[in-house]
Design an enzyme around this catalytic site. Structure first.
Site, short mmCIF file in Angstrom:
data_model
loop_
_atom_site.label_atom_id
_atom_site.label_comp_id
_atom_site.label_asym_id
_atom_site.label_seq_id
_atom_site.Cartn_x
_atom_site.Cartn_y
_atom_site.Cartn_z
CG LEU A 1 -1.98 -1.07 1.35
CD1 LEU A 1 -2.71 -0.97 2.66
CD2 LEU A 1 -2.95 -0.99 0.18
N GLY A 2 2.06 1.13 0.50
CA GLY A 2 2.90 2.32 0.56
C GLY A 2 4.29 1.99 1.01
CD GLU A 3 9.47 0.61 -0.37
OE1 GLU A 3 8.89 0.18 -1.39
OE2 GLU A 3 10.52 0.15 0.08
N GLY B 1 9.60 2.60 6.51
CA GLY B 1 8.85 1.35 6.55
C GLY B 1 8.06 1.07 5.28
CB VAL B 2 7.39 -1.74 3.30
CG1 VAL B 2 6.65 -1.99 1.99
CG2 VAL B 2 8.86 -1.47 3.04
CB VAL B 3 2.12 0.31 4.53
CG1 VAL B 3 0.72 -0.01 5.02
CG2 VAL B 3 2.81 1.28 5.49
CG ASP C 1 3.92 13.32 8.00
OD1 ASP C 1 3.93 14.29 7.20
OD2 ASP C 1 4.28 12.18 7.68
P1 ADP Z 1 4.05 5.63 5.51
O1 ADP Z 1 5.05 5.72 6.61
O2 ADP Z 1 4.50 4.80 4.37
O3 ADP Z 1 3.54 6.97 5.09
P2 ADP Z 1 1.32 5.10 6.44
O4 ADP Z 1 1.04 4.64 7.81
O5 ADP Z 1 0.98 6.50 6.09
O6 ADP Z 1 2.85 4.78 6.15
O7 ADP Z 1 0.59 4.12 5.42
C1 ADP Z 1 0.85 4.16 4.02
C2 ADP Z 1 -0.44 4.00 3.23
O8 ADP Z 1 -1.07 2.77 3.56
C3 ADP Z 1 -1.48 5.06 3.55
O9 ADP Z 1 -1.32 6.23 2.79
C4 ADP Z 1 -2.78 4.34 3.22
O10 ADP Z 1 -3.03 4.39 1.84
C5 ADP Z 1 -2.48 2.92 3.61
N1 ADP Z 1 -2.94 2.64 4.98
C6 ADP Z 1 -2.27 2.80 6.13
N2 ADP Z 1 -3.01 2.44 7.21
C7 ADP Z 1 -4.19 2.00 6.72
C8 ADP Z 1 -5.39 1.45 7.32
N3 ADP Z 1 -5.53 1.29 8.64
N4 ADP Z 1 -6.40 1.09 6.49
C9 ADP Z 1 -6.29 1.24 5.14
N5 ADP Z 1 -5.20 1.73 4.54
C10 ADP Z 1 -4.15 2.12 5.29
MG MG Z 2 2.02 8.23 5.62
#
Ligand code: ADP
Ligand code: MG
Length: 383
Positions: A28-30, A34-36, A198
């Site tokens: 979902l994101g990097e 970290g990586v999500v 942030d």
């Molecule tokens: P980063 O440090 O990469 O910015 P984030 O915590 O912002 O990490 O998460 C990255 C992305 O993952 C978010 O922009 C969102 O799109 C998705 N995401 C994070 N947490 C959730 C959640 N609880 N439910 C759905 N999507 C999420």
């Molecule tokens: Mg973020």
């Protein structure tokens, strides 16, 4: 002591997880730290665990700063759980090669962040489909847009918008709703002693379950009550949304004192520096981007920031400089904020100010007449 005791008791009753319990899905994101991923549980550890549907979790593998993010999330879960995405669990995963790696698990809230929604030409009409909403307490008989900070709040504001034609009035109502939910979530964090640092559309998720916006990503947050403030000096806050002071505490403030000292000192520090107003500035910029479609792109925001700086961060001066030759986008934004005697513009200018001390607080903003317009039907849900 209370806090640690409560944390201990809570932990006894919460399900805990380990690495092997998860299967990773789509990334979902990097970020730098970290990586999500979207994730599911591999098996059903116990029938009491409510996270059993495929992909109903989100997993972040974080670097060493993950420790702070876990702390912040656990604190939020106990103190103001509705402000942020539902945190499930966080733990240290010692993978030999990479060194310490923290795993953080949340409930998957939904697919769209405010950023995603704002990228669409449809915004803000793509927010809040007016579906029937079951609050558990009663069914609302007509499709309504519900301004629902959360059910625990003493007050719920409902406005019937299905009759409103597309236009400024309806856009304004939706933007008000989003602002109210955002400020409500922020007030929860600030009252808990946490500054997010942030706040940006990418870190605001639309929770499909509660149909509200929630804050995510506590990776840069500071907890002022216990002096947890781990952001390394070289860490750059997102320059697009950062208030001009950049750092939430003045340079004279000693950094992260040990816990007992900080507990005694921090209310004073809070008063002196008003660190929460850093988030307010960022939230003001989000308000601005919602009102002015032409300022929603990164490049437009960066250009706006440059113009505002040239105006010594005086929004009224900025307005004077751009309004005479404003594009239709800009004109529409001013028109929207000028509704009802300009209370929207008034709120915006009280959030985006150079001096932190002159910015309104989240609580103060919620009490602003902007959120209390005539025609809003206010129901009391005092429990
Ligand atoms: P980063 O440090 O990469 O910015 P984030 O915590 O912002 O990490 O998460 C990255 C992305 O993952 C978010 O922009 C969102 O799109 C998705 N995401 C994070 N947490 C959730 C959640 N609880 N439910 C759905 N999507 C999420
Ligand atoms: Mg973020």
């Amino acid at each position: 002591f209370d806090m640690f005791f409560l944390a201990f008791v809570e932990r006894l009753f919460r399900p805990t997880f380990k690495k092997d319990d998860f299967v990773l899905g789509k990334k979902l994101g990097e970020g730098a730290f970290g990586v999500v991923y979207r994730a599911s549980l591999t098996k059903k550890p116990s029938s009491k665990v409510p996270y059993q549907k495929e992909g109903d979790l989100v997993l972040k593998k974080a670097t060493e700063y993950g420790a702070v993010e876990i702390w912040m999330n656990e604190r939020v879960r106990r103190a103001c759980s509705n402000s942020c995405a539902d945190f499930v669990h966080g733990f240290l995963e010692n993978s030999s090669k990479k060194g310490a790696e923290y795993w953080l698990i949340w409930r998957y809230e939904g697919e769209a962040t405010l950023y995603d929604l704002m990228q669409s030409k449809e915004f803000p009409y793509n927010v809040g489909t007016f579906s029937q909403l079951n609050l558990g307490l009663f069914k609302l008989p007509v499709p309504v847009l519900v301004i629902l900070p959360n059910v625990q709040v003493e007050r719920m504001i409902v406005k019937e918008v299905q009759d409103l034609p597309r236009g400024l009035e309806r856009e304004n109502t939706i933007i008000q709703t989003i602002m109210r939910q955002l400020l409500f979530a922020l007030d929860g964090l600030h009252s808990t002693g946490i500054v997010h640092r942030d706040i940006k559309p990418q870190n605001i998720i639309f929770s499909e379950g509660s149909r509200t916006f929630k804050i995510i990503d506590l990776g840069a947050a500071a907890d002022l009550r216990v002096g947890i403030n781990y952001i390394p000096k070289e860490f750059l806050l997102d320059p697009r949304y950062a208030a001009p002071e950049q750092y939430i505490m003045s340079t004279q403030t000693p950094s992260a004192p040990s816990a007992p000292v900080a507990t005694a000192l921090s209310p004073v520090l809070w008063q002196m520096n008003l660190p929460d107003r850093f988030d307010i500035y960022s939230t003001g910029l989000i308000f601005l981007q919602m009102a002015f479609s032409g300022l929603r792109s990164d490049s437009a925001l960066i250009q706006f920031n440059r113009q505002l700086k040239r105006c010594d961060y005086d929004l009224n001066a900025w307005r004077k400089s751009v309004e005479p030759r404003a594009s239709s986008d800009l004109r529409k934004g001013f028109e929207l904020l000028d509704l009802d005697g300009g209370i929207g513009w008034e709120l915006l200018t009280s959030m985006v100010r150079y001096k932190a001390g002159q910015r309104i607080s989240a609580k103060g903003a919620l009490a602003n007449p902007y959120f209390d317009r005539e025609g809003l039907l206010v129901l009391s849900l005092m429990q």
